[in-house]
Design an enzyme around this catalytic site. Structure first.
Site, PDB file in Angstrom:
ATOM      1  CB  SER A  39      59.826 -26.659 -14.293  1.00  0.00           C
ATOM      2  OG  SER A  39      60.482 -25.449 -14.041  1.00  0.00           O
ATOM      3  CD  GLU A  61      60.317 -25.165 -25.437  1.00  0.00           C
ATOM      4  OE1 GLU A  61      60.136 -24.536 -24.399  1.00  0.00           O
ATOM      5  OE2 GLU A  61      61.399 -25.117 -26.086  1.00  0.00           O
ATOM      6  CD  GLN A  69      67.502 -26.074 -17.195  1.00  0.00           C
ATOM      7  OE1 GLN A  69      68.388 -25.256 -16.999  1.00  0.00           O
ATOM      8  NE2 GLN A  69      66.333 -25.758 -17.701  1.00  0.00           N
ATOM      9  CB  CYS A 188      70.094 -23.382  -9.421  1.00  0.00           C
ATOM     10  SG  CYS A 188      70.508 -24.186  -7.858  1.00  0.00           S
ATOM     11  CG  ASP A 323      64.617 -19.745 -13.993  1.00  0.00           C
ATOM     12  OD1 ASP A 323      64.172 -19.907 -12.843  1.00  0.00           O
ATOM     13  OD2 ASP A 323      65.269 -20.607 -14.608  1.00  0.00           O
ATOM     14  CE  LYS A 331      66.133 -14.427 -12.213  1.00  0.00           C
ATOM     15  NZ  LYS A 331      64.760 -13.913 -12.205  1.00  0.00           N
ATOM     16  CB  THR A 332      65.093 -22.845  -7.576  1.00  0.00           C
ATOM     17  OG1 THR A 332      63.935 -22.507  -6.785  1.00  0.00           O
ATOM     18  CG2 THR A 332      66.320 -22.200  -6.962  1.00  0.00           C
ATOM     19  CB  ALA A 334      62.128 -25.291  -5.220  1.00  0.00           C
ATOM     20  CB  CYS A 366      69.056 -23.510  -3.190  1.00  0.00           C
ATOM     21  SG  CYS A 366      70.546 -23.799  -4.126  1.00  0.00           S
TER      22      CYS A 366
HETATM   23  C1  UQ1 Z   1      60.699 -28.471  -4.661  1.00  0.00           C
HETATM   24  O1  UQ1 Z   1      59.521 -28.322  -4.417  1.00  0.00           O
HETATM   25  C2  UQ1 Z   1      61.111 -28.636  -5.998  1.00  0.00           C
HETATM   26  O2  UQ1 Z   1      60.174 -28.624  -6.999  1.00  0.00           O
HETATM   27  C3  UQ1 Z   1      59.897 -29.761  -7.665  1.00  0.00           C
HETATM   28  C4  UQ1 Z   1      62.446 -28.748  -6.308  1.00  0.00           C
HETATM   29  O3  UQ1 Z   1      62.716 -28.799  -7.615  1.00  0.00           O
HETATM   30  C5  UQ1 Z   1      63.812 -29.168  -8.205  1.00  0.00           C
HETATM   31  C6  UQ1 Z   1      63.443 -28.767  -5.261  1.00  0.00           C
HETATM   32  O4  UQ1 Z   1      64.639 -28.880  -5.533  1.00  0.00           O
HETATM   33  C7  UQ1 Z   1      63.022 -28.636  -3.900  1.00  0.00           C
HETATM   34  C8  UQ1 Z   1      64.068 -28.681  -2.829  1.00  0.00           C
HETATM   35  C9  UQ1 Z   1      61.688 -28.489  -3.625  1.00  0.00           C
HETATM   36  C10 UQ1 Z   1      61.234 -28.332  -2.200  1.00  0.00           C
HETATM   37  C11 UQ1 Z   1      60.742 -29.619  -1.654  1.00  0.00           C
HETATM   38  C12 UQ1 Z   1      61.107 -30.142  -0.499  1.00  0.00           C
HETATM   39  C13 UQ1 Z   1      60.563 -31.478  -0.134  1.00  0.00           C
HETATM   40  C14 UQ1 Z   1      62.041 -29.507   0.453  1.00  0.00           C
END
Ligand code: UQ1
Length: 446
Positions: A39, A61, A69, A188, A323, A331-332, A334, A366
């Site tokens: 991502s 890549e 994921q 996550c 990550d 690590k997400t 988001a 999360c």
């Molecule tokens: C977010 O921005 C994002 O990125 C695309 C995610 O990716 C998987 C998320 O899970 C979340 C929760 C966000 C945050 C966005 C909002 C609307 C709370």
């Protein structure tokens, strides 16, 4: 599991230009080279290939497919299909970027080169490390082969093993159900327990719940690192009679005896053995081996960046996203979305000879699914303070947040984030709190 090495040198005709490093001309040089097209890598490639034009951004890549994921939790919970979790890499790498379909094997930051698995030295002016984390199932004795032997072992973190999760949940007829969390940072940190809540709910419905013990065996000493959301999760755990065993790190699985052996992190040298009838395993993770062994990482093996600017501490023409780096946030995807905005500003500044200035606050999110139609939407920063987008209390289980996670965020991900148009919800947060005391005020009460 697919070995990345097997894919090296493979060449596929695709919408995006892809180069096998063995067949393309040697001695390539990119203004911006990106390692990894997850991502963070895709968002960065999209932003900078628009700015710099075709031929100036290269992205290394080896994999053929890109998976969303966060979808895997829903696949494991029997809510979504695995086939819908991914797209061809050629569809997500922007057309103006060159896809180098190989692995990065060695890094020479002094000479600004990356050597690929086929031996090509690729030169760069700027490098973005977006290589993510590797899954180290092999560090648990008895794995990964245990997954082939026992239908009641599953793991949402891997494309193959996530397909075992829902069938195993349905097959479970009672006994011990164990959900593990390893002794390393993971992508996550909420996912190891999300699947537990979905499974437990399914077992309540199927009538096997009274004949079972549901356990969360975690290496950590807390359920979740942010007080507000930990409080919400403890209510869930208590009301559903889930047992938490803290400081338990899975080190061995014996599929013949159906035993799981855990290191007791609170009593060094001791182990504890649990019988299992179902087990969901979250594997230990690290940066990919070539990165972990390079000079780009700190002692713990993560790319060593300034936590505000995301610029490498020793090499100012190197940045990191996602990550793989060592800043202390959860690590997400988001987090990667939010970082992509700061990275864009800082890398653009550094490319034009100015210092990096934009400071990432550690924003991460999360969506803690606690059942079908229920979700605690955690959003917080480096200080573990909530930074909530919506003008409601996100620490409670909510149906609306479940639908945000399941139906809205995937659309944002594929159509905005990967294309470089989503830097997280910060702008919307301000808008949503217009006319209220705002999230700043709310922060005081946490
Ligand atoms: C977010 O921005 C994002 O990125 C695309 C995610 O990716 C998987 C998320 O899970 C979340 C929760 C966000 C945050 C966005 C909002 C609307 C709370």
């Amino acid at each position: 599991m697919t070995s990345t090495k097997l894919l090296v040198g493979a060449y596929r005709k695709s919408a995006t230009k892809s180069f096998s490093t063995s067949s393309a001309s040697l001695g390539r040089h990119y203004k911006l080279l990106i390692v990894g097209s997850g991502s963070g890598g895709c968002a960065t490639a999209s932003k900078f290939s628009k700015k710099l034009g075709a031929g100036h951004v290269g992205i290394i890549e080896p994999k053929d497919d890109h998976y969303y994921q966060p979808w895997f939790t829903l696949v494991g919970g029997g809510i979504k299909k695995v086939e819908d979790s991914g797209k061809k890499m050629s569809e997500v790498i922007p057309k103006k970027a060159d896809w180098l379909k190989t692995t990065a094997e060695a890094f020479d930051p002094k000479n600004c080169t990356v050597t690929t698995a086929t031996g090509e030295e690729i030169k760069y002016d700027f490098l973005v490390m977006a290589c993510g984390l590797q899954l180290n199932y092999n560090l648990i004795k008895g794995l990964p082969e245990g997954f082939d032997k026992d239908p009641m072992l599953c793991s949402n973190y891997d494309y193959e093993y996530v397909q075992k999760t829902w069938p195993a949940i349905q097959k479970f007829k009672g006994g011990n159900a164990i959900f593990t969390m390893p002794n390393t940072p993971v992508k996550c940190a909420g996912a190891p327990q999300k699947i537990m809540y979905l499974a437990e709910e399914a077992w309540q419905k199927s009538g096997v719940r009274d004949k079972s013990t549901v356990m969360y065996n975690t290496s950590l000493s807390v359920l979740f690192g942010v007080k507000k959301y930990a409080a919400g999760l403890h209510k869930v755990v208590d009301s559903r009679d889930i047992k938490i065993n803290y400081q338990r790190n899975l080190i061995e699985v014996n599929t013949d005896k159906r035993e799981a052996i855990f290191q007791k992190l609170d009593s060094p040298g001791e182990t504890q053995t649990y019988k299992y009838d179902f087990m969901h395993i979250t594997p230990p993770m690290s940066t990919p081996d070539p990165v972990r062994k390079s000079c780009l990482v700190d002692e713990a093996g993560y790319v060593d960046v300034d936590q505000g600017t995301l610029q490498h501490k020793k090499y100012p023409n190197i940045f990191a996203i996602g990550d793989c780096f060592n800043a202390p946030t959860s690590k997400t995807a988001a987090a990667a979305a939010s970082q992509s905005g700061y990275l864009e500003k800082n890398l653009t500044a550094v490319m034009s000879g100015k210092p990096a200035y934009a400071k990432y606050d550690g924003y991460t999110s999360c969506p803690l699914i606690t059942g079908r139609e229920k979700c605690i939407m955690a959003e917080f920063n480096y200080d573990s303070l909530p930074l909530e987008t919506f003008p409601i209390d996100q620490g409670k289980e909510r149906r609306s947040m479940y639908h945000v996670k399941k139906d809205i965020i995937p659309i944002i991900y594929w159509n905005m984030m990967l294309k470089g148009y989503w830097n997280g919800p910060a702008a919307y947060r301000k808008l949503m709190h217009l006319g209220t005391d705002g999230p700043e005020k709310l922060k005081d009460s946490y």
